[in-house]
Design a protein around this motif. Structure first.
Motif, PDB file in Angstrom:
ATOM      1  N   VAL A 106       0.861  -1.182   0.000  1.00  0.00           N
ATOM      2  CA  VAL A 106       0.000   0.000   0.000  1.00  0.00           C
ATOM      3  C   VAL A 106       0.897   1.231   0.000  1.00  0.00           C
ATOM      4  N   GLU A 109      -2.846   5.731   1.424  1.00  0.00           N
ATOM      5  CA  GLU A 109      -4.197   5.355   1.842  1.00  0.00           C
ATOM      6  C   GLU A 109      -4.898   6.539   2.478  1.00  0.00           C
ATOM      7  N   SER A 368      -7.865  -4.533   6.642  1.00  0.00           N
ATOM      8  CA  SER A 368      -7.384  -4.242   5.288  1.00  0.00           C
ATOM      9  C   SER A 368      -7.878  -5.249   4.262  1.00  0.00           C
TER      10      SER A 368
END
Length: 387
Positions: A106, A109, A368
């Motif tokens: 990631v 975010e 997640s």
């Protein structure tokens, strides 16, 4: 002047790639899966082969028939950067994710708290704003995107179905809307399906072909992976375990039935029950804290919720014989008593041989899971050409 057919062409390209991902490895199979015309499929497949987004190779020996050796279509591999969108009942969460060789990173975010059902337009606007901000901040260009939401999604049309937590989204096509705004192909699916996809792609269920992923939150749903493929059912409605009646005299559910699983075992009911004897916990994290501290009332409430969920899952075990059940969602914050209740009911109500052979585990990806599932969906669709 913008070509008015370009947006639909991108959507159809995504549908072709999605069909190949689901196992339609020939042009005829894609036609049957998508309902697109043969000529449309032939042209799109040729484009995608030329761009390197699909490959076409000789079929394995065991799949060959007499005559000319057949060829099979596959989605090409490689690194891609995708936009992942997780739309919940009260949040819009967006990530920019780099995916390569079965690993996801990631890169950025962001989350906005809002009533997603109250204004679908505002939710889409928020998702687009966050995505653009993250792409600028990470200096990335997205290749594709995936979006999950707590509603059935017809994978053939991309439309949201009725009878869900987001009634104002019915008949909307979130993937097409995001694709038009962000300029890359998008795919959409139910959030529980994406949880299942995340666990087998990035999580603790890698290598598992038959899996049930339970998302227990405001609603309760199951993502079904059967034979290595997500099972959607007609209109994307498979896995709606939250609407299995468990108490004929129970409260009326939003679906119109009485005593559905969702009316007795969702986070709404758990929080309400714990509040009846404790200083009002605001979230499931507060309930998990009470459980960790040894509060017997909170532990009993969560265990009972797990037993009710497990009773419904036992029927799935008897019918589908999965190898693993993964429990995620907000309710899974109180992991130990929840899983204990689920396990107890499966052992009691499922066939003994099936119950002994199944693993019941918490989600290895936690909160997640659905976001990474959206990334996995985009990756599997193969919208991104290899870098």
């Amino acid at each position: 002047m913008t070509d008015p057919t370009a947006g639909q062409r991108d959507v159809n390209r995504g549908r072709v790639l999605a069909a190949v991902t689901r196992g339609a490895n020939s042009r005829a199979g894609i036609v049957a899966d998508t309902g697109l015309a043969r000529s449309t499929v032939a042209g799109l497949v040729q484009e995608l082969l030329a761009e390197g987004r699909l490959t076409e190779d000789a079929a394995p020996a065991g799949q060959r028939l007499p005559g000319r050796p057949p060829k099979v279509l596959r989605v090409a591999g490689g690194r891609s950067v995708v936009v992942a969108v997780d739309l919940g009942h009260s949040h819009c969460r967006v990530g920019v994710v780099a995916v390569e060789d079965g690993a996801a990173v990631v890169l950025g975010e962001g989350t906005a708290r809002l009533d997603v059902d109250a204004s679908p337009d505002e939710a889409v606007d928020q998702a687009v704003r966050i995505a653009k901000r993250l792409l600028r901040a990470t200096r990335q260009a997205a290749d594709a995107g995936g979006v999950g939401l707590p509603a059935p999604v017809d994978v053939r049309t991309g439309s949201v179905g009725t009878g869900n937590l987001l009634p104002r989204w019915v008949d909307r096509r979130p993937a097409a809307e995001l694709s038009a705004r962000l300029g890359v192909p998008f795919a959409a699916d139910n959030d529980a399906n994406l949880g299942a996809l995340a666990e087998v792609t990035f999580g603790g269920a890698r290598g598992v072909d038959d899996l049930v992923y339970v998302k227990a939150a405001t609603g309760i749903g199951a993502g079904l992976l059967l034979g290595g493929r997500l099972h959607h059912g007609v209109g994307g409605r498979a896995g709606e375990i939250g609407h299995v009646p468990v108490d004929p005299g129970g409260p009326v559910c939003r679906c119109g039935n009485r005593g559905c699983l969702e009316t007795v075992a969702s986070t709404v009911q758990v929080l309400s029950a714990v509040r009846s004897h404790e200083a009002a916990p605001a979230t499931m994290a507060d309930v998990a804290g009470l459980v960790t501290a040894g509060d017997p009332g909170a532990s009993r409430v969560v265990t009972d919720a797990g037993r009710m969920i497990g009773r419904v899952l036992a029927d799935l075990v008897n019918n589908l014989s999965p190898r693993q059940i993964v429990v995620g969602g907000e309710l899974a914050a109180a992991t130990e008593p929840l899983l204990a209740g689920v396990r107890e009911s499966i052992d009691r109500y499922a066939q003994p041989g099936l119950a002994r052979g199944i693993a019941v585990t918490p989600s290895s990806l936690g909160v997640s899971a659905e976001l990474l599932g959206a990334a996995a969906l985009a990756m599997r669709l193969g919208h991104a050409a290899p870098s």
